[in-house]
Design an enzyme around this catalytic site. Sequence first.
Site, short mmCIF file in Angstrom:
data_model
loop_
_atom_site.label_atom_id
_atom_site.label_comp_id
_atom_site.label_asym_id
_atom_site.label_seq_id
_atom_site.Cartn_x
_atom_site.Cartn_y
_atom_site.Cartn_z
N ASN A 70 -8.85 5.01 3.35
CA ASN A 70 -9.68 5.80 2.44
C ASN A 70 -10.48 6.89 3.15
O ASN A 70 -11.10 6.64 4.18
CB ASN A 70 -10.62 4.84 1.71
N ASP A 130 -13.75 7.37 -7.40
CA ASP A 130 -14.87 8.08 -6.78
C ASP A 130 -14.45 9.42 -6.18
O ASP A 130 -15.24 10.06 -5.48
CB ASP A 130 -15.52 7.19 -5.71
N ASN A 187 -8.80 8.27 -6.22
CA ASN A 187 -9.54 7.10 -6.67
C ASN A 187 -10.66 7.51 -7.62
O ASN A 187 -10.99 8.69 -7.72
CB ASN A 187 -10.13 6.37 -5.46
N SER A 236 -12.19 9.93 -3.91
CA SER A 236 -11.59 9.81 -2.58
C SER A 236 -10.09 9.59 -2.71
O SER A 236 -9.58 9.33 -3.80
CB SER A 236 -12.22 8.63 -1.84
N GLU A 265 0.81 -1.22 0.00
CA GLU A 265 0.00 0.00 0.00
C GLU A 265 0.85 1.27 0.00
O GLU A 265 0.55 2.21 -0.72
CB GLU A 265 -0.94 0.03 1.22
N ASP A 309 -6.43 7.94 -0.45
CA ASP A 309 -5.97 7.02 0.58
C ASP A 309 -4.78 7.62 1.33
O ASP A 309 -3.92 8.24 0.71
CB ASP A 309 -5.58 5.68 -0.05
#
Length: 139
Positions: free
Chosen positions: A75, A64, A62, A66, A50, A68
């Site tokens: 998120n 949508d 992302n 959002s 990650e 991270d």
Amino acid sequence: MKLVVASLAVLAALCLQGEAKTFTRCQLVAELKKHKINQLKDWVCLIEGESSRRTDVIGPTNSDGSRDHGLFQINDRYWCNNGSKPGKACNVTCAELRTDDITKAVSCARTIYKAQGFNAWVAWRNNCKGKPLPDINMC
Ligand SMILES: *[C@@H]1O[C@H](CO)[C@@H](O)[C@H](O)[C@H]1NC(C)=O
Ligand SMILES: *[C@@H]1O[C@H](CO)[C@@H](O)[C@H](O)[C@H]1NC(C)=O
């Protein structure tokens, strides 16, 4: 003049780096043990996939909209509030998930794990699930 500018740039870079840390694999293992994390190899694998063990990473946007945050790439749509007040499911700000003190990030990661297990993390599904896990025997 050039020298002054260069020194200032170096200083600024150092200041900006104040809250950024890249753990070695063994440092990460030690940190996770300190926070009483079990299944260490899975968590190490997940974190390496990650964030490459960096505490301050903000991921790319992302689909949508959002993003991270931090070591566990948590998120901000569901788990942390991307603002000055703590909020969402982990009741934290996203900035609190990107500090060198990983206490809040670990606690939020536990909340996510309780709700969804390791499958909540794409990097775990892609790189760790059913695959050989990182060697931490020398740590
Ligand atoms: C979160 O905040 C940053 C800076 O304050 C902003 O650039 C970013 O677009 C925000 N992300 C979301 C998903 O609102
Ligand atoms: C969220 O955290 C803040 C302090 O960080 C606390 O004052 C507040 O009561 C918490 N809210 C919930 C719903 O737990």
